[in-house]
Write a protein that holds these residues in place. Structure first.
Motif, short mmCIF file in Angstrom:
data_model
loop_
_atom_site.label_atom_id
_atom_site.label_comp_id
_atom_site.label_asym_id
_atom_site.label_seq_id
_atom_site.Cartn_x
_atom_site.Cartn_y
_atom_site.Cartn_z
N LEU A 31 0.84 -1.21 0.00
CA LEU A 31 0.00 0.00 0.00
C LEU A 31 0.87 1.26 0.00
CD1 LEU A 31 -2.71 -1.13 2.59
CD2 LEU A 31 -2.93 -1.03 0.11
N GLY A 32 1.97 1.22 0.74
CA GLY A 32 2.89 2.35 0.77
C GLY A 32 3.51 2.61 -0.59
N ALA A 33 3.85 1.55 -1.31
CA ALA A 33 4.43 1.71 -2.65
C ALA A 33 3.42 2.33 -3.61
CB ALA A 33 4.89 0.35 -3.18
N ILE A 34 2.17 1.88 -3.51
CA ILE A 34 1.12 2.45 -4.37
C ILE A 34 0.96 3.94 -4.09
CG2 ILE A 34 -1.36 2.41 -4.87
CD1 ILE A 34 -1.28 -0.61 -4.30
N ALA A 35 0.90 4.30 -2.80
CA ALA A 35 0.74 5.71 -2.42
C ALA A 35 1.96 6.53 -2.86
CB ALA A 35 0.55 5.82 -0.91
N TYR A 36 3.15 5.98 -2.71
CA TYR A 36 4.39 6.69 -3.06
C TYR A 36 4.41 7.06 -4.54
CZ TYR A 36 9.44 7.52 -3.51
OH TYR A 36 10.68 8.08 -3.76
N PHE A 37 4.16 6.09 -5.39
CA PHE A 37 4.22 6.35 -6.83
C PHE A 37 3.03 7.19 -7.30
CE2 PHE A 37 6.95 2.52 -6.60
CZ PHE A 37 8.10 3.08 -7.16
N SER A 38 1.89 7.06 -6.60
CA SER A 38 0.73 7.90 -6.95
C SER A 38 1.02 9.36 -6.63
CB SER A 38 -0.51 7.42 -6.18
OG SER A 38 -0.84 6.09 -6.52
N ILE A 39 1.58 9.62 -5.48
CA ILE A 39 1.91 11.00 -5.09
C ILE A 39 2.99 11.56 -6.01
CG2 ILE A 39 2.85 12.46 -3.26
CD1 ILE A 39 -0.01 11.46 -2.76
N ALA A 40 3.99 10.73 -6.32
CA ALA A 40 5.06 11.19 -7.22
C ALA A 40 4.49 11.56 -8.59
CB ALA A 40 6.12 10.10 -7.36
N GLY A 41 3.55 10.74 -9.08
CA GLY A 41 2.91 11.05 -10.36
C GLY A 41 2.09 12.31 -10.31
N ALA A 42 1.36 12.50 -9.19
CA ALA A 42 0.53 13.70 -9.05
C ALA A 42 1.39 14.96 -8.98
CB ALA A 42 -0.34 13.57 -7.80
N LEU A 43 2.51 14.88 -8.27
CA LEU A 43 3.41 16.04 -8.18
C LEU A 43 4.00 16.39 -9.55
CD1 LEU A 43 5.34 15.26 -4.87
CD2 LEU A 43 3.80 17.18 -5.27
N PHE A 44 4.37 15.36 -10.29
CA PHE A 44 4.94 15.59 -11.62
C PHE A 44 3.90 16.20 -12.56
CE2 PHE A 44 6.02 14.20 -15.93
CZ PHE A 44 7.32 14.68 -16.02
N ALA A 45 2.64 15.69 -12.45
CA ALA A 45 1.58 16.19 -13.32
C ALA A 45 1.24 17.65 -13.01
CB ALA A 45 0.33 15.32 -13.17
#
Length: 360
Positions: A100-114
């Motif tokens: 779950l932490g990995a999913i949240a990590y990459f989701s947040i990273a994607g949102a920040l980049f977007a």
């Protein structure tokens, strides 16, 4: 900062390489390989962030999800030290927070980049939530690990000390993180990178401790050896024939020792190591196996490994626990799945998979 991380990565890779080179891939030591691999991955991710990400908020605040692995790996290591028959894969669910932490990590990273790093609300939410859940997980698994110490046999003093040292090191990291996280709500901490440097230095210390455990610390013999008897045995010529009664006595001693201490689960077991553990002259062991047992040393050991694996399969089947053949092979003392399959079929007439089907 970067230098501390680089040193930590080097230490983790070096210790992992030593463990792998020594083929400590069975039992509890395989979990130590996973632990140092996680530390190396954790520090490598941070090294990339601090060197190639310019955004200060991301560099100072974004927690790495790999921190969710440390507590579960420590707990599984403790369980494996307590009981050699324990299969770590049976408690796969302890890694759900990591997923779950990995999913949240990459989701947040994607949102920040977007958003072109223009909105940090999600980052703050992720950082606060991940810190709280990671610390809660860490404290729980450290407590579980320390509570298992009383159940670990005194014959495993070295492993017991290792569990305790790792638990206290991870506890120190968790307490430091908790203090700085709590202070951050009341005071503005200007130098977060220095604080993180302290944490990374502690992770490096854990790698050094594991390296000391696996290489520099003197190996202790887990099994009672009869020093006087062994000296007397060595004084006897290796060419002197043994009487049938003596061969029967040695055979019974070997059987009792293997059943009591499960020495055969050591993937590096040799005739010399078995002689040291039992206190019996190695030439007498060899003669007894060849003459009385009508088998070679490795045939004898592999038969015990296969019987151990069969009993484990039956127990796991009764408990309705999924059976991982590779983990079972390592736990029984084999270095590779192919060797396990080969000897399993030679001894039973079936492959491990066919035997599992027959249990159904």
């Amino acid at each position: 900062m970067q230098y501390i991380i680089a040193i930590g990565i080097f230490q983790a890779l070096m210790v992992g390489g030593i463990l792998w080179k020594n083929k400590l891939r069975s039992g509890a030591d395989s979990l130590l390989i996973l632990l140092v691999a996680c530390i190396a991955s954790h520090l490598a991710i941070k090294f990339v962030i601090y060197n190639f990400v310019e955004d200060l908020h991301v560099r100072e605040q974004m927690n790495t999800f790999i921190g969710y692995c440390y507590g579960p790996l420590l707990y599984l290591f403790s369980l494996k030290v307590r009981d050699d028959r324990f299969i770590p894969a049976s408690k796969w669910y302890v890694f759900l927070p990591f997923v779950l932490g990995a999913i949240a990590y990459f989701s947040i990273a994607g949102a920040l980049f977007a958003s072109n790093f223009s909105d940090y609300r999600l980052l703050k939410w992720y950082n606060d939530l991940s810190t709280v859940t990671m610390l809660a997980s860490e404290f729980c698994f450290i407590f579980f690990s320390l509570s298992l110490l009383k159940d670990i046999s005194d014959a495993k003093k070295r492993e017991k000390r290792m569990v305790k040292k790792l638990a206290y090191l991870f506890l120190s990291i968790a307490l430091c993180s908790l203090c700085f996280f709590t202070l951050g709500y009341f005071y503005e901490i200007s130098n977060m990178l220095a604080i993180r440097s302290l944490i990374y230095a502690m992770l490096t210390a854990i790698c050094i401790q594991i390296g000391y455990y696996s290489v520099f610390q003197e190996q202790t013999v887990r099994f009672p050896a009869v020093g006087l008897e062994m000296a007397e045995e060595k004084a006897i010529s290796k060419k002197a024939p043994l009487s049938p009664e003596r061969q029967q006595e040695i055979w019974n001693s070997l059987e009792h020792h293997l059943q009591e201490y499960k020495t055969f689960t050591d993937s590096e077991l040799s005739l010399d190591k078995l002689a040291l553990a039992t206190g019996i002259n190695k030439y007498h062991i060899s003669e007894t196996l060849n003459s009385f047992g009508q088998c070679s040393f490795y045939q004898y050991i592999n038969e015990h490994r296969i019987q151990y694996a069969i009993k484990r399969m039956q127990r796991l089947h009764q408990d309705e626990t999924p059976v991982n053949v590779l983990s079972l092979a390592y736990d029984a003392g084999f270095k590779a799945k192919s060797s396990f399959n080969k000897y399993f079929k030679e001894i039973t007439g079936f492959t491990p998979t066919e035997h599992l089907r027959s249990l159904n």
